[in-house]
Design a protein around this motif. Sequence first.
Motif, mmCIF file in Angstrom:
data_model
loop_
_atom_site.group_PDB
_atom_site.id
_atom_site.type_symbol
_atom_site.label_atom_id
_atom_site.label_comp_id
_atom_site.label_asym_id
_atom_site.label_seq_id
_atom_site.Cartn_x
_atom_site.Cartn_y
_atom_site.Cartn_z
ATOM 1 N N VAL A 32 12.613 4.177 1.158
ATOM 2 C CA VAL A 32 11.928 3.458 0.080
ATOM 3 C C VAL A 32 11.663 2.013 0.492
ATOM 4 O O VAL A 32 10.574 1.481 0.264
ATOM 5 C CB VAL A 32 12.746 3.533 -1.223
ATOM 6 C CG1 VAL A 32 12.202 2.591 -2.268
ATOM 7 C CG2 VAL A 32 12.766 4.957 -1.752
ATOM 8 N N MET A 33 12.647 1.364 1.086
ATOM 9 C CA MET A 33 12.473 -0.029 1.495
ATOM 10 C C MET A 33 11.403 -0.165 2.586
ATOM 11 O O MET A 33 10.620 -1.108 2.575
ATOM 12 C CB MET A 33 13.805 -0.613 1.985
ATOM 13 C CG MET A 33 14.828 -0.783 0.873
ATOM 14 S SD MET A 33 14.251 -1.843 -0.459
ATOM 15 C CE MET A 33 14.141 -3.404 0.366
ATOM 16 N N THR A 34 11.368 0.781 3.513
ATOM 17 C CA THR A 34 10.340 0.750 4.557
ATOM 18 C C THR A 34 8.952 0.894 3.952
ATOM 19 O O THR A 34 8.013 0.180 4.334
ATOM 20 C CB THR A 34 10.599 1.876 5.578
ATOM 21 O OG1 THR A 34 11.908 1.700 6.126
ATOM 22 C CG2 THR A 34 9.573 1.847 6.695
ATOM 23 N N ALA A 35 8.818 1.797 2.990
ATOM 24 C CA ALA A 35 7.530 1.971 2.325
ATOM 25 C C ALA A 35 7.146 0.709 1.553
ATOM 26 O O ALA A 35 5.986 0.283 1.588
ATOM 27 C CB ALA A 35 7.575 3.171 1.387
ATOM 28 N N ALA A 36 8.112 0.085 0.869
ATOM 29 C CA ALA A 36 7.826 -1.119 0.089
ATOM 30 C C ALA A 36 7.378 -2.265 0.989
ATOM 31 O O ALA A 36 6.443 -3.001 0.659
ATOM 32 C CB ALA A 36 9.058 -1.532 -0.718
ATOM 33 N N VAL A 37 8.034 -2.424 2.137
ATOM 34 C CA VAL A 37 7.632 -3.477 3.068
ATOM 35 C C VAL A 37 6.222 -3.214 3.597
ATOM 36 O O VAL A 37 5.418 -4.136 3.747
ATOM 37 C CB VAL A 37 8.652 -3.597 4.223
ATOM 38 C CG1 VAL A 37 8.127 -4.474 5.351
ATOM 39 C CG2 VAL A 37 9.971 -4.141 3.700
ATOM 40 N N GLY A 38 5.893 -1.957 3.836
ATOM 41 C CA GLY A 38 4.540 -1.609 4.269
ATOM 42 C C GLY A 38 3.509 -1.947 3.208
ATOM 43 O O GLY A 38 2.433 -2.457 3.518
ATOM 44 N N TRP A 39 3.825 -1.652 1.947
ATOM 45 C CA TRP A 39 2.904 -1.967 0.847
ATOM 46 C C TRP A 39 2.702 -3.473 0.723
ATOM 47 O O TRP A 39 1.588 -3.946 0.495
ATOM 48 C CB TRP A 39 3.413 -1.404 -0.471
ATOM 49 C CG TRP A 39 3.527 0.091 -0.501
ATOM 50 C CD1 TRP A 39 2.770 0.982 0.208
ATOM 51 C CD2 TRP A 39 4.440 0.853 -1.276
ATOM 52 N NE1 TRP A 39 3.176 2.260 -0.080
ATOM 53 C CE2 TRP A 39 4.195 2.217 -0.984
ATOM 54 C CE3 TRP A 39 5.448 0.528 -2.159
ATOM 55 C CZ2 TRP A 39 4.928 3.239 -1.575
ATOM 56 C CZ3 TRP A 39 6.169 1.547 -2.747
ATOM 57 C CH2 TRP A 39 5.904 2.887 -2.449
ATOM 58 N N ILE A 40 3.785 -4.240 0.859
ATOM 59 C CA ILE A 40 3.678 -5.693 0.773
ATOM 60 C C ILE A 40 2.794 -6.213 1.902
ATOM 61 O O ILE A 40 1.974 -7.112 1.707
ATOM 62 C CB ILE A 40 5.076 -6.347 0.798
ATOM 63 C CG1 ILE A 40 5.811 -6.029 -0.501
ATOM 64 C CG2 ILE A 40 4.981 -7.850 1.016
ATOM 65 C CD1 ILE A 40 7.270 -6.431 -0.504
ATOM 66 N N GLY A 41 2.947 -5.641 3.095
ATOM 67 C CA GLY A 41 2.109 -6.045 4.218
ATOM 68 C C GLY A 41 0.635 -5.779 3.958
ATOM 69 O O GLY A 41 -0.218 -6.608 4.270
ATOM 70 N N ILE A 42 0.332 -4.627 3.378
ATOM 71 C CA ILE A 42 -1.061 -4.301 3.060
ATOM 72 C C ILE A 42 -1.616 -5.282 2.034
ATOM 73 O O ILE A 42 -2.734 -5.790 2.177
ATOM 74 C CB ILE A 42 -1.164 -2.850 2.546
ATOM 75 C CG1 ILE A 42 -0.860 -1.870 3.676
ATOM 76 C CG2 ILE A 42 -2.539 -2.574 1.954
ATOM 77 C CD1 ILE A 42 -0.689 -0.435 3.217
ATOM 78 N N ILE A 43 -0.841 -5.569 0.996
ATOM 79 C CA ILE A 43 -1.288 -6.497 -0.053
ATOM 80 C C ILE A 43 -1.515 -7.889 0.526
ATOM 81 O O ILE A 43 -2.517 -8.551 0.232
ATOM 82 C CB ILE A 43 -0.280 -6.525 -1.213
ATOM 83 C CG1 ILE A 43 -0.303 -5.191 -1.943
ATOM 84 C CG2 ILE A 43 -0.570 -7.677 -2.167
ATOM 85 C CD1 ILE A 43 0.821 -5.004 -2.937
ATOM 86 N N LEU A 44 -0.584 -8.356 1.370
ATOM 87 C CA LEU A 44 -0.741 -9.683 1.960
ATOM 88 C C LEU A 44 -1.950 -9.753 2.883
ATOM 89 O O LEU A 44 -2.637 -10.772 2.930
ATOM 90 C CB LEU A 44 0.533 -10.079 2.710
ATOM 91 C CG LEU A 44 1.725 -10.402 1.819
ATOM 92 C CD1 LEU A 44 2.949 -10.725 2.670
ATOM 93 C CD2 LEU A 44 1.426 -11.544 0.876
ATOM 94 N N ASN A 45 -2.236 -8.679 3.616
ATOM 95 C CA ASN A 45 -3.430 -8.661 4.466
ATOM 96 C C ASN A 45 -4.696 -8.775 3.630
ATOM 97 O O ASN A 45 -5.634 -9.494 3.995
ATOM 98 C CB ASN A 45 -3.481 -7.389 5.309
ATOM 99 C CG ASN A 45 -2.599 -7.476 6.523
ATOM 100 O OD1 ASN A 45 -2.299 -8.555 7.008
ATOM 101 N ND2 ASN A 45 -2.174 -6.333 7.008
ATOM 102 N N VAL A 46 -4.746 -8.076 2.500
ATOM 103 C CA VAL A 46 -5.917 -8.156 1.619
ATOM 104 C C VAL A 46 -6.078 -9.568 1.077
ATOM 105 O O VAL A 46 -7.181 -10.112 1.035
ATOM 106 C CB VAL A 46 -5.807 -7.127 0.474
ATOM 107 C CG1 VAL A 46 -6.868 -7.366 -0.583
ATOM 108 C CG2 VAL A 46 -5.916 -5.714 1.025
ATOM 109 N N ILE A 47 -4.959 -10.183 0.683
ATOM 110 C CA ILE A 47 -5.022 -11.538 0.121
ATOM 111 C C ILE A 47 -5.492 -12.540 1.171
ATOM 112 O O ILE A 47 -6.330 -13.398 0.900
ATOM 113 C CB ILE A 47 -3.655 -11.934 -0.463
ATOM 114 C CG1 ILE A 47 -3.368 -11.124 -1.722
ATOM 115 C CG2 ILE A 47 -3.601 -13.425 -0.774
ATOM 116 C CD1 ILE A 47 -1.973 -11.308 -2.277
#
Length: 69
Positions: A26-41
């Motif tokens: 779960v934590m690995t998936a959450a870190v991946g999602w945060i990375g995707i969001i930060l790239n978009v921003i």
Amino acid sequence: MTLLAETGGAASGMTMATVLSLITEVMTAAVGWIGIILNVIVENPIFMVGIVITFIGVGIGLISRLLHL
């Protein structure tokens, strides 16, 4: 998740290793999602304006609360 399917619908067969493995997944998936969001921003400057304005507002609010202690 596969937790209930692996244990036959009950949580009685869970070990500490299984729990830690699930938490890690779960934590690995959450870190991946945060990375995707930060790239978009970062790639879209219009999003940066909103983020900067939000941080400025939070900073002003915290400073004003600290001054009124």
